[in-house]
Design a protein around this motif. Structure first.
Motif, PDB file in Angstrom:
ATOM      1  N   SER A 200       0.827  -1.199   0.000  1.00 52.34           N
ATOM      2  CA  SER A 200       0.000   0.000   0.000  1.00 52.34           C
ATOM      3  C   SER A 200       0.864   1.252   0.000  1.00 52.34           C
ATOM      4  CB  SER A 200      -0.933   0.005   1.211  1.00 52.34           C
ATOM      5  OG  SER A 200      -0.193   0.078   2.422  1.00 52.34           O
ATOM      6  N   GLU A 202       0.518   5.535   0.669  1.00 47.44           N
ATOM      7  CA  GLU A 202      -0.276   6.657   1.184  1.00 47.44           C
ATOM      8  C   GLU A 202       0.383   7.971   0.793  1.00 47.44           C
ATOM      9  OE1 GLU A 202      -1.776   8.544   5.470  1.00 47.44           O
ATOM     10  OE2 GLU A 202      -1.103   6.467   5.339  1.00 47.44           O
ATOM     11  N   SER A 239      -5.052   7.157   1.246  1.00 46.69           N
ATOM     12  CA  SER A 239      -4.340   6.034   1.854  1.00 46.69           C
ATOM     13  C   SER A 239      -4.695   4.714   1.192  1.00 46.69           C
ATOM     14  CB  SER A 239      -4.676   5.959   3.352  1.00 46.69           C
ATOM     15  OG  SER A 239      -6.075   5.827   3.543  1.00 46.69           O
ATOM     16  N   ASN A 240      -5.431   4.779   0.086  1.00 49.94           N
ATOM     17  CA  ASN A 240      -5.893   3.560  -0.582  1.00 49.94           C
ATOM     18  C   ASN A 240      -5.175   3.309  -1.897  1.00 49.94           C
ATOM     19  OD1 ASN A 240      -7.019   5.796  -1.769  1.00 49.94           O
ATOM     20  ND2 ASN A 240      -8.974   4.817  -2.240  1.00 49.94           N
ATOM     21  N   ASN A 242      -1.641   1.992  -4.126  1.00 47.83           N
ATOM     22  CA  ASN A 242      -0.679   0.886  -4.065  1.00 47.83           C
ATOM     23  C   ASN A 242       0.585   1.263  -4.823  1.00 47.83           C
ATOM     24  OD1 ASN A 242      -3.585  -0.719  -4.134  1.00 47.83           O
ATOM     25  ND2 ASN A 242      -2.095  -1.669  -2.781  1.00 47.83           N
TER      26      ASN A 242
END
Length: 494
Positions: A200, A202, A239-240, A242
């Motif tokens: 992930s 952010e 924050s979603n 990648n």
């Protein structure tokens, strides 16, 4: 080939031809791929696949497409993708991953998803030096946060890309940002966090970002920066997102997915990693046609560069702009400083024919400078001499309505030399103006060469100056002008 043997009747021959033609047309309208006849696009129910853990490593999953189509594209839900009917996905971290298969047929395309559950993290799969440097490794579940290295020269840069017309060297030859040059542009307060968990990414922006002039339309409400070509645009980040870290043709590639990007947005979310270590991430991205390359240098949040301990020294500096001197000039905001320009007013006694052209643009604080690499011993050398030519054709009277309140606002007939404490153990970086020492010489005659001397012997007790700055025409205003200098030297009073 069909032959008409049974009749010489043209009408009969034509009828047989029509029957055959209709038959061929009807057969062509039937398609064997998923979706039946042309025009019937596949649905998600038509997209099927199987998944099977590897016999030796349950964090490696083998996927097989069991639906019809001519292309199969996979998204593993961990930032990685693949193409083909039989592919392999690697999932080092435990968790649930949504794996999506998209099938393309002659009638259209459709996709379907499954959840793949990984029960345990396989730390051996994560023991990659580059991945550990970028994310902080498996022992850092909160990830590693990077910021633009704003206090250092060259934290942003521009140069020719591989497809540039001028056949450049593929390095930041065109522009190098000075320390803290982009304060207030929506860049220095942004943070970029990379996590191993789900790969992930952010991006925290504090509400705005710095955008290249070619791409403001991608962000609603983008506003052109004052006095520049680029834009400051609203963007909340997220924050979603990648990331993907991979190798292509011997290059390390870092790619952000889902809409996020790193730092200054130049139209690309794919970055070549030029350097990656514990305290440095140096990346390069290309514009759409590969003619321009954009460089950014980042450091971990909270990291402070160790102070550079400079020697206390002095050496004679000379540059007559004809022969190679011992000075490496740098520019701050100024866009046109030519170190080999034909003398606009050669003197009979002057044996040189090249000078430096100093073209002041609309920037309010343009200058040229030299970083000494040592703290200047003014007890040995404290005199700076140069020749200056201020053309009469400059407009010295018109006042810039947007000038700083403390500035006269017009182009001044003066040359100013400043000593700054920028680097070293006590260096102030972009705030070095706060402790500067400056000498200003007014130039009463235009259209002719004048000899100027700047004496700094009165501050010989200072031992922290490591930069010499030349500024012509005054500061705090955007009035433009062209000037020339020659025969620069740092010497002793004798």
């Amino acid at each position: 080939m069909y032959k008409f043997k049974n009749s010489k009747n043209p009408t009969y021959q034509f009828s047989v031809f029509l029957v055959l033609l209709v038959g061929l047309f009807m057969s062509s309208c039937t398609d064997n791929t998923t979706g039946g006849e042309l025009g019937s696009a596949p649905t998600s129910e038509d997209v099927t696949f199987t998944s099977e853990p590897d016999a030796e490593n349950p964090n490696i999953i083998h996927f097989t497409n069991t639906s019809d189509g001519f292309k199969a594209l996979w998204d593993f839900g961990n930032g990685a993708t693949a193409e083909g009917d039989e592919v392999v996905g690697e999932f080092p971290l435990k968790g649930d991953y949504t794996v999506t298969l998209t099938i393309f047929t002659k009638s259209g395309h459709a996709k379907n998803s499954k959840t793949v559950t990984i029960e345990e993290t396989n730390e051996l799969m994560l023991d990659d030096p580059d991945l550990n440097m970028l994310t902080g490794g498996a022992d850092n579940p909160d990830g590693k946060t990077w910021v633009i290295d704003s206090t250092q020269l060259g934290h942003l840069g521009v140069g020719p890309g591989p497809n540039a017309d001028d056949g450049g060297t593929y390095s930041p030859d065109w522009y190098v940002a000075a320390p803290n040059e982009k304060v207030g542009k929506g860049l220095y307060d942004d943070e970029y966090t990379f996590k191993l968990d789900g790969f992930s990414y952010e991006q925290q922006t504090n509400g705005d970002i710095y955008v290249n002039a070619g791409y403001p339309d991608e962000f609603d409400g983008a506003v052109q920066e004052e006095g520049g070509n680029d834009y400051i645009a609203p963007f909340e980040g997220g924050s979603n997102f990648n990331f993907v870290l991979k190798e292509e043709e011997g290059k390390k590639i870092l790619e952000t997915t889902g809409g996020g990007h790193i730092g200054y947005y130049s139209g690309s979310r794919t970055y070549e990693i030029l350097a990656l270590s514990e305290n440095e991430l140096y990346i390069r991205s290309l514009d759409d046609d590969g003619s321009d390359a954009w460089y950014q240098r980042l450091i971990p949040k909270g990291y402070e560069h160790p102070p550079e301990i400079l020697p206390y020294d002095s050496e004679e500096l000379v540059d007559n702009f004809d022969e190679e001197g011992n000075i490496s000039w740098a520019t701050d905001q100024i866009t046109n400083f030519n170190e080999s320009y034909d003398d606009p007013a050669p003197l009979v006694a002057d044996t040189t024919n090249k000078v430096a052209k100093y073209a002041k643009g609309e920037g309010k604080f343009e200058n040229v400078y030299v970083d000494l690499g040592y703290e200047l011993n003014l007890n040995e050398r404290s005199i700076i001499r140069l020749r200056a030519y201020l053309p009469s054709y400059n407009d010295y009277d018109t006042v810039d309505p947007n000038a700083e309140p403390w500035a006269p606002g017009n182009l001044l007939k003066q040359v100013e030399v400043k000593l700054h404490n920028v680097n070293g153990e006590t260096g102030l970086g972009g705030n070095s103006w706060q402790t500067q020492e400056t000498v200003i010489k007014q130039v009463s005659e235009t259209g002719t060469w004048v000899d100027l001397e700047f004496d700094f012997s009165g501050v010989s007790d200072r031992e922290d100056f490591d930069r010499i700055i030349i500024q012509i025409g005054g500061e705090g205003h955007g009035r433009q002008g062209i000037f020339f200098i020659d025969d620069f030297e740092l010497t002793s009073a004798n």
